[in-house]
Design a protein around this motif. Structure first.
Motif, PDB file in Angstrom:
ATOM      1  N   ARG A 160       0.662  -1.222  -0.042  1.00  0.00           N
ATOM      2  CA  ARG A 160      -0.044  -0.127   0.034  1.00  0.00           C
ATOM      3  C   ARG A 160       0.892   1.335  -0.315  1.00  0.00           C
ATOM      4  NH1 ARG A 160      -2.891  -2.961   4.151  1.00  0.00           N
ATOM      5  NH2 ARG A 160      -1.879  -1.816   5.706  1.00  0.00           N
ATOM      6  N   GLY A 161       1.977   1.112  -0.126  1.00  0.00           N
ATOM      7  CA  GLY A 161       2.948   2.275   0.073  1.00  0.00           C
ATOM      8  C   GLY A 161       3.072   2.968   1.479  1.00  0.00           C
ATOM      9  N   GLU A 162       2.831   2.266   2.588  1.00  0.00           N
ATOM     10  CA  GLU A 162       3.033   2.848   3.745  1.00  0.00           C
ATOM     11  C   GLU A 162       4.137   2.674   4.357  1.00  0.00           C
ATOM     12  OE1 GLU A 162      -0.429   1.014   5.954  1.00  0.00           O
ATOM     13  OE2 GLU A 162      -1.868   1.606   4.441  1.00  0.00           O
ATOM     14  N   ILE A 163       5.003   1.746   3.943  1.00  0.00           N
ATOM     15  CA  ILE A 163       6.299   1.603   4.187  1.00  0.00           C
ATOM     16  C   ILE A 163       7.084   1.829   3.279  1.00  0.00           C
ATOM     17  CG2 ILE A 163       8.179  -0.083   5.121  1.00  0.00           C
ATOM     18  CD1 ILE A 163       6.007  -1.681   6.552  1.00  0.00           C
ATOM     19  N   THR A 164       8.188   3.081   3.362  1.00  0.00           N
ATOM     20  CA  THR A 164       8.696   3.279   1.742  1.00  0.00           C
ATOM     21  C   THR A 164      10.220   3.242   2.217  1.00  0.00           C
ATOM     22  OG1 THR A 164       8.564   5.743   2.707  1.00  0.00           O
ATOM     23  CG2 THR A 164       6.717   4.869   1.123  1.00  0.00           C
ATOM     24  N   ASP A 165      10.659   3.200   3.096  1.00  0.00           N
ATOM     25  CA  ASP A 165      12.269   2.980   3.673  1.00  0.00           C
ATOM     26  C   ASP A 165      12.880   1.734   2.880  1.00  0.00           C
ATOM     27  OD1 ASP A 165      15.029   3.247   5.246  1.00  0.00           O
ATOM     28  OD2 ASP A 165      14.114   1.324   5.531  1.00  0.00           O
ATOM     29  N   SER A 166      13.800   2.123   2.105  1.00  0.00           N
ATOM     30  CA  SER A 166      14.313   1.331   0.954  1.00  0.00           C
ATOM     31  C   SER A 166      14.775   0.050   1.603  1.00  0.00           C
ATOM     32  CB  SER A 166      15.331   1.698  -0.016  1.00  0.00           C
ATOM     33  OG  SER A 166      16.567   2.216   0.993  1.00  0.00           O
ATOM     34  N   LEU A 167      15.402  -0.148   2.692  1.00  0.00           N
ATOM     35  CA  LEU A 167      16.028  -1.340   3.193  1.00  0.00           C
ATOM     36  C   LEU A 167      14.794  -2.126   4.103  1.00  0.00           C
ATOM     37  CD1 LEU A 167      18.111  -3.257   4.036  1.00  0.00           C
ATOM     38  CD2 LEU A 167      18.559  -1.591   5.981  1.00  0.00           C
ATOM     39  N   SER A 168      13.920  -1.309   4.619  1.00  0.00           N
ATOM     40  CA  SER A 168      12.535  -1.996   5.029  1.00  0.00           C
ATOM     41  C   SER A 168      11.802  -2.671   3.760  1.00  0.00           C
ATOM     42  CB  SER A 168      11.881  -1.051   5.767  1.00  0.00           C
ATOM     43  OG  SER A 168      12.403  -0.558   6.856  1.00  0.00           O
ATOM     44  N   VAL A 169      11.701  -1.985   3.089  1.00  0.00           N
ATOM     45  CA  VAL A 169      10.950  -2.651   1.920  1.00  0.00           C
ATOM     46  C   VAL A 169      11.651  -3.988   1.093  1.00  0.00           C
ATOM     47  CG1 VAL A 169       9.882  -2.405  -0.560  1.00  0.00           C
ATOM     48  CG2 VAL A 169       9.654  -0.457   1.255  1.00  0.00           C
ATOM     49  N   ALA A 170      12.886  -3.635   0.903  1.00  0.00           N
ATOM     50  CA  ALA A 170      13.675  -4.725   0.493  1.00  0.00           C
ATOM     51  C   ALA A 170      13.698  -6.101   1.163  1.00  0.00           C
ATOM     52  CB  ALA A 170      14.978  -4.427   0.138  1.00  0.00           C
ATOM     53  N   ALA A 171      13.873  -5.947   2.528  1.00  0.00           N
ATOM     54  CA  ALA A 171      13.870  -6.913   3.610  1.00  0.00           C
ATOM     55  C   ALA A 171      12.653  -7.482   4.009  1.00  0.00           C
ATOM     56  CB  ALA A 171      14.504  -6.561   4.941  1.00  0.00           C
ATOM     57  N   ILE A 172      11.658  -6.678   3.862  1.00  0.00           N
ATOM     58  CA  ILE A 172      10.085  -7.409   3.991  1.00  0.00           C
ATOM     59  C   ILE A 172       9.822  -8.093   2.844  1.00  0.00           C
ATOM     60  CG2 ILE A 172       7.607  -6.716   4.142  1.00  0.00           C
ATOM     61  CD1 ILE A 172       8.762  -4.581   6.006  1.00  0.00           C
ATOM     62  N   TYR A 173       9.931  -7.913   1.564  1.00  0.00           N
ATOM     63  CA  TYR A 173       9.743  -8.649   0.289  1.00  0.00           C
ATOM     64  C   TYR A 173      10.612  -9.680   0.271  1.00  0.00           C
ATOM     65  CZ  TYR A 173       6.311  -5.049  -1.411  1.00  0.00           C
ATOM     66  OH  TYR A 173       5.093  -4.343  -1.652  1.00  0.00           O
ATOM     67  N   ARG A 174      11.946  -9.565   0.618  1.00  0.00           N
ATOM     68  CA  ARG A 174      12.776 -10.733   0.515  1.00  0.00           C
ATOM     69  C   ARG A 174      12.194 -11.918   1.601  1.00  0.00           C
ATOM     70  NH1 ARG A 174      15.014 -14.612  -1.560  1.00  0.00           N
ATOM     71  NH2 ARG A 174      17.104 -15.096  -0.673  1.00  0.00           N
ATOM     72  N   LEU A 175      11.985 -11.401   2.562  1.00  0.00           N
ATOM     73  CA  LEU A 175      11.362 -12.466   3.765  1.00  0.00           C
ATOM     74  C   LEU A 175      10.301 -13.056   3.147  1.00  0.00           C
ATOM     75  CD1 LEU A 175      11.872 -14.255   6.162  1.00  0.00           C
ATOM     76  CD2 LEU A 175      10.992 -12.133   7.525  1.00  0.00           C
ATOM     77  N   ALA A 176       9.239 -12.301   2.484  1.00  0.00           N
ATOM     78  CA  ALA A 176       8.158 -12.847   2.135  1.00  0.00           C
ATOM     79  C   ALA A 176       8.268 -14.013   1.096  1.00  0.00           C
ATOM     80  CB  ALA A 176       7.308 -11.771   1.703  1.00  0.00           C
ATOM     81  N   ARG A 177       9.361 -13.864  -0.004  1.00  0.00           N
ATOM     82  CA  ARG A 177       9.578 -14.624  -0.656  1.00  0.00           C
ATOM     83  C   ARG A 177      10.162 -15.921  -0.187  1.00  0.00           C
ATOM     84  NH1 ARG A 177      10.875 -13.555  -6.245  1.00  0.00           N
ATOM     85  NH2 ARG A 177      11.218 -15.675  -6.365  1.00  0.00           N
ATOM     86  N   ILE A 178      11.049 -15.813   0.924  1.00  0.00           N
ATOM     87  CA  ILE A 178      11.776 -16.920   1.627  1.00  0.00           C
ATOM     88  C   ILE A 178      10.502 -17.750   2.391  1.00  0.00           C
ATOM     89  CG2 ILE A 178      13.166 -17.606   3.752  1.00  0.00           C
ATOM     90  CD1 ILE A 178      14.812 -14.980   3.041  1.00  0.00           C
ATOM     91  N   LEU A 179       9.779 -17.044   2.828  1.00  0.00           N
ATOM     92  CA  LEU A 179       8.272 -17.738   3.579  1.00  0.00           C
ATOM     93  C   LEU A 179       7.356 -18.228   2.596  1.00  0.00           C
ATOM     94  CD1 LEU A 179       7.884 -15.419   6.518  1.00  0.00           C
ATOM     95  CD2 LEU A 179       9.073 -17.595   6.687  1.00  0.00           C
ATOM     96  N   ASN A 180       7.447 -17.804   1.271  1.00  0.00           N
ATOM     97  CA  ASN A 180       6.500 -18.336   0.332  1.00  0.00           C
ATOM     98  C   ASN A 180       5.059 -17.655   0.644  1.00  0.00           C
ATOM     99  OD1 ASN A 180       8.271 -19.969  -1.409  1.00  0.00           O
ATOM    100  ND2 ASN A 180       8.092 -21.462   0.384  1.00  0.00           N
ATOM    101  N   LEU A 181       5.095 -16.233   1.003  1.00  0.00           N
ATOM    102  CA  LEU A 181       3.881 -15.646   1.374  1.00  0.00           C
ATOM    103  C   LEU A 181       3.393 -14.869  -0.022  1.00  0.00           C
ATOM    104  CD1 LEU A 181       4.490 -14.131   4.710  1.00  0.00           C
ATOM    105  CD2 LEU A 181       3.436 -16.214   4.160  1.00  0.00           C
TER     106      LEU A 181
END
Length: 181
Positions: A160-181
């Motif tokens: 939704r664009g509520e988290i925009t910090d680059s490291l936060s976004v990259a880490a959250i999306y990376r972990l979502a891939r790792i967890l298959n979400l």
């Protein structure tokens, strides 16, 4: 595959320095053969982000007003770690300071260059598991709000664009891939 270095540096001059960054101006020949200047911001710390994740896949975000943007920002717990100190040691300190949490299991999940056109800053994100609650130890510059939420909601906040910090976004999306979400 080895790539040639198309930029030629003729001279360099430090323009500014403080305990966190330095700015250097380089006199260069660019890849097209033109003479120009190139400014580079050097960071004296690692950018370190941590996604604490409990056994129910809940995580913690921190919210704060960011001076540089003059905006409120939701982010994963993060901070800087001096280049000469092991990254993980600094990440453990940051998690404790900002959330009060300690973790017995740590996994590096991503490395990013935060803005490679003007800076050499490197961001490293960790997954922190097997968590224990404790007391926060905010620094003088921190006025943080801490929010515990399902990790899937953190992913949705990125969507939704509520988290925009680059490291936060990259880490959250990376972990979502790792967890298959």
């Amino acid at each position: 595959m080895q790539h040639k270095k198309p930029w030629i540096t003729h001279s360099s001059k430090e323009i500014y320095s403080n305990p966190w960054i330095s700015l250097t101006e380089h006199d260069v020949t660019n890849p097209g053969g033109g003479q120009s200047i190139y400014g580079k911001v050097h960071y004296k710390n690692w950018a370190l982000g941590i996604i604490p994740l409990d056994e129910n896949q809940n995580t913690w975000l921190v919210g704060q007003h960011r001076y540089t943007l003059d905006e409120y920002s939701w982010e994963i717990p993060m901070g800087g770690g001096p280049l000469e100190i092991p990254k993980l040691e600094s990440a453990k300190r940051e998690l404790k300071e900002e959330t009060g949490l300690t973790a017995s299991k740590w996994t590096e999940i991503c490395k990013i260059h935060t803005s490679n056109s003007v800076t050499d800053e490197v961001g490293i994100a960790y997954l922190a598991e097997d968590l224990t609650d404790g007391e926060t130890e905010f620094e003088e510059t921190e006025d943080l709000q801490i929010k515990k939420l399902p990790f899937k909601e953190a992913v949705a906040m990125c969507d939704r664009g509520e988290i925009t910090d680059s490291l936060s976004v990259a880490a959250i999306y990376r972990l979502a891939r790792i967890l298959n979400l």
